[in-house]
Scaffold this motif. Structure first.
Motif: not given
Length: 564
Positions: A357-377
C-alpha cells in the motif's frame, strides 16, 4: 540473598473431616495447607516498578526481533510469504507454550527469582548469536531463472539464525511468566494486584511501541546488524535493572515442599483408580459440617462430584478443591484460543498487506515501515489502560459494587468480542484493497504500490489493541488468581500459552487452507502476489470462528464457579 534465612518453623493447621459409610465405618482425615512465608524486602510498588521497567526493556528487545521477522525471512532469507508466516507461527507458538515447562520448573524447584536469572542468561545468549548470524557475510546466491527466487546456500548462517531464535524462545519462556507472577507477589491486596496487571500490560505496550518506532526503522533504513544489535543491548539493560531491585523484593517461600503438580495429579489418579466406587458413601456438602477448607474461604463445590470419592483415600478437601479448580479452567482456556489465533495476524499478514500500500507520510518522501503500524496496537493499549484503570473501573465499581468494576470473565468476554470485530474490519479493508488493485490494473503487478493509504489498516490494529486491554489483561489476572496458590507461575503460563496455541492453530489453518485451495484448483488465499490472494476470505473465516467461539465462551462462563 539467603532466601532461607529468617524462615520460622510453623505448624500446619489441621482439621478432621468425619466421613460416614454406614453405622460401622468411621475415619478421620487430616488436611495440610501449603503455607507461604514472606522473606526479603517490603515489596509493594517500589519493588514492582523495577520489574515493570525490566519488562519494558525486555519487551523492546523481543519485539525488536519478532515484529519485523517476516520482512527478514521474505527478504534476506528469500522465503515465500506462506512459508515465512508458517515459520513465524511455529516459532511464536513455541515462545508462548514453553512457559508451561518453565513454570513447572519455577513452581516446583527453582522459584521465580532464580528462574528469571537463569532464563535471562539464555535470553542474552540467543540475542548475541542472532546478531552474529545477521552480520555474517552472506555469499552471493545464484538466481533460479525460472522462479526468479534466490536460493539460500549459506546453510550454516540459516541454522545459526534459527537456533538463536529458539534460544530466545527458551529465554522468554522463563522470563515472562515468572517476572509477571513475581511482580504480583509483591502485593497482598487484590485491588493492588489488579492494578499491577493493568500497568504490566501498559509497560509491555510502551516497550513494544518504542521498539517498533526505533528498532524497525533501523532495520529497514540502516542495517539488520544494527537493527538486531540494539535489542541485544536492551536485554542487557533489562537484566541489570532487574538485579538492581533485588534488595527490595519480597519472596514467597513455601513451607510445604510437595510438588504442586503431582499433588493435583494424585487426585485425578486416585479418582480414576476408584471410578467404580459409589458416591453414596460421601457425606453431602450441605450435611457435612467439616466440608470447609482450612482457611475458611472455600467449601466443597457441587461440580465434578465424581472426584469427591477421593476423600475416602486420604485426600484432603483443599487438595480436592484445587483439582476441581484446575479442571474448571479447562473449558475457559479452550474458548480463549481463538483470541490467540486472531492475535497472531498483525505481525504476519497485516504487515504484508502494508507492504503493498501507499506508505508515504503526507507529501514527503518518508516511507512508513509496514511493521511500524504495530504501534497502533500498543498505543491503543497505552492510551486506554490509564482511562480504564482511573475512570472506567471506579465508575463500574460504583454501579456493581465489585472491587474491579466488572468480573474477570466479563472482561475477557468483551475482549473476545473486540477481536472478532477486528477480523470483520480487516476483511472489509482487504476487500477494498483488492478492488483498488483491480480498478488500477495492478492485479499482476505485485511490486507496484496499490494507490490506497496504509492508514486504512489502522482501525484493525486499534481494535486488536483494545481487545488486549480486556482479553489479555483479563486472562493474566484470571489464571493467576484462579490456580492453586502454589501454582502462580503456572497460572501466568496458562495465559501466555493461549497465545502460543493460537499461533500454532493459525499456522495449521494456513497449511490446511493452502493445501485445500491447491487441490481444488482455486486461487491460493496466501499467494505471494497479495493482489491475487484472498486474505479477506481468511479474515472472515476467523471472524466466523470467533463468533462461534464467543457463544461457547459465554455458555461455559455462566457455569463457572470462582475459587473463593
Amino acid at each position: 540473598m539467603g532466601l532461607n534465612e529468617g524462615i520460622e518453623n510453623q505448624e500446619h493447621d489441621q482439621y478432621e473431616s468425619l466421613l460416614d459409610q454406614g453405622d460401622d465405618y468411621e475415619d478421620g482425615l487430616a488436611s495440610q495447607i501449603s503455607i507461604s512465608n514472606k522473606v526479603g524486602g517490603a515489596g509493594g510498588w517500589r519493588s514492582a516498578w523495577f520489574i515493570v521497567v525490566a519488562e519494558i526493556l525486555e519487551t523492546m528487545a523481543y519485539y525488536g526481533i519478532a515484529s519485523n521477522l517476516i520482512t527478514y525471512l521474505t527478504g534476506p532469507l528469500h522465503q515465500s510469504t506462506a512459508t515465512a508466516a508458517f515459520n513465524i507461527n511455529i516459532w511464536s507458538g513455541v515462545v508462548w507454550m514453553l512457559p508451561l515447562f518453565t513454570a513447572f520448573v519455577s513452581d516446583s524447584y527453582l522459584g521465580r527469582y532464580h528462574t528469571i536469572l537463569f532464563s535471562s542468561l539464555i535470553y542474552l545468549l540467543g540475542f548475541g548469536l542472532l546478531t552474529v548470524s545477521v552480520v555474517l557475510p552472506a555469499p552471493v546466491n545464484p538466481t533460479d531463472i525460472e522462479t526468479n527466487v534466490f536460493c539460500v546456500s549459506n546453510s550454516f548462517q540459516v541454522i545459526l539464525f534459527f537456533t538463536s531464535l529458539y534460544l530466545i524462545a527458551i529465554g522468554k519462556a522463563g522470563f515472562k511468566p515468572c517476572a509477571q507472577a513475581f511482580g504480583a507477589d509483591q502485593f497482598d491486596e487484590h485491588i493492588s494486584k489488579s492494578s499491577f496487571f493493568n500497568w504490566w500490560l501498559f509497560g509491555i505496550c510502551v516497550g513494544s511501541t518504542l521498539s517498533r518506532l526505533i528498532f524497525i526503522y533501523i532495520q529497514e533504513n540502516l542495517s539488520w546488524g544494527l537493527g538486531f544489535g540494539f535489542p541485544t543491548i536492551s536485554m542487557v539493560v533489562a537484566f541489570i535493572v532487574f538485579l538492581l531491585g533485588t534488595g527490595t523484593y519480597t519472596f514467597r517461600v513455601k513451607v510445604d515442599k510437595q510438588n504442586p503438580l503431582l499433588r493435583i495429579a494424585r487426585v485425578y489418579v486416585v479418582a480414576a483408580k476408584n471410578w467404580r466406587t459409589s458416591s453414596s458413601s460421601i457425606v453431602p456438602q450441605e450435611e457435612d459440617p467439616f466440608a470447609v477448607s482450612s482457611d475458611g474461604n472455600r467449601v466443597r463445590t457441587h461440580q465434578f462430584r465424581f472426584l469427591d470419592k477421593v476423600l475416602l483415600h486420604d485426600i484432603a478437601i483443599d487438595q480436592l478443591e484445587d483439582a476441581k479448580g484446575v479442571l474448571r479452567l479447562v473449558p475457559i482456556w479452550l474458548t480463549l484460543l481463538m483470541y490467540g489465533v486472531v492475535g497472531s495476524q498483525p505481525p504476519t499478514f497485516f504487515t504484508k498487506q502494508g507492504h503493498t500500500m501507499e506508505r508515504s507520510v503526507g507529501l514527503s518522501s518518508i516511507q512508513i515501515p509496514p511493521a511500524s503500524l504495530l504501534i497502533f496496537v500498543s498505543l491503543s493499549v497505552v492510551l486506554f489502560i490509564p482511562v480504564y484503570d482511573w475512570f472506567c473501573v471506579p465508575l463500574a465499581r460504583s454501579l456493581t459494587g465489585k472491587p474491579s468494576g466488572i468480573t474477570m470473565l466479563q472482561r475477557m468476554g468483551f475482549g473476545l468480542f473486540l477481536s472478532m470485530t477486528a477480523m470483520l474490519v480487516a476483511g472489509v479493508v482487504e476487500k477494498a484493497r483488492l478492488q483498488t488493485a483491480v480498478d488500477f490494473g495492478l492485479v499482476d503487478s505485485p511490486k507496484e504500490t496499490v494507490p490506497m493509504s496504509i492508514w486504512w489498516l489502522a482501525p484493525q490494529y486499534i481494535l486488536v489493541g483494545l481487545s488486549e486491554v480486556f482479553a489479555f489483561v483479563g486472562t493474566q489476572e484470571f489464571f493467576y488468581d484462579q490456580v492453586p496458590d502454589d501454582m502462580k507461575c503456572m497460572g501466568s503460563s496458562l495465559s501466555l500459552c493461549i497465545l502460543g496455541v493460537g499461533e500454532l492453530l493459525s499456522g495449521l489453518l494456513i497449511f490446511v487452507i493452502e493445501k485445500v485451495t491447491r487441490v481444488c484448483g482455486q486461487s491460493n488465499w496466501f499467494s505471494d502476489n497479495l493482489n491475487r490472494a484472498h486474505l479477506d476470505n481468511f479474515y472472515w473465516l476467523l471472524a466466523g470462528l470467533s463468533a462461534l467461539n464467543l457463544v461457547a465462551y459465554i455458555y461455559f462462563s455462566k457455569s463457572y464457579v470462582y475459587k473463593n
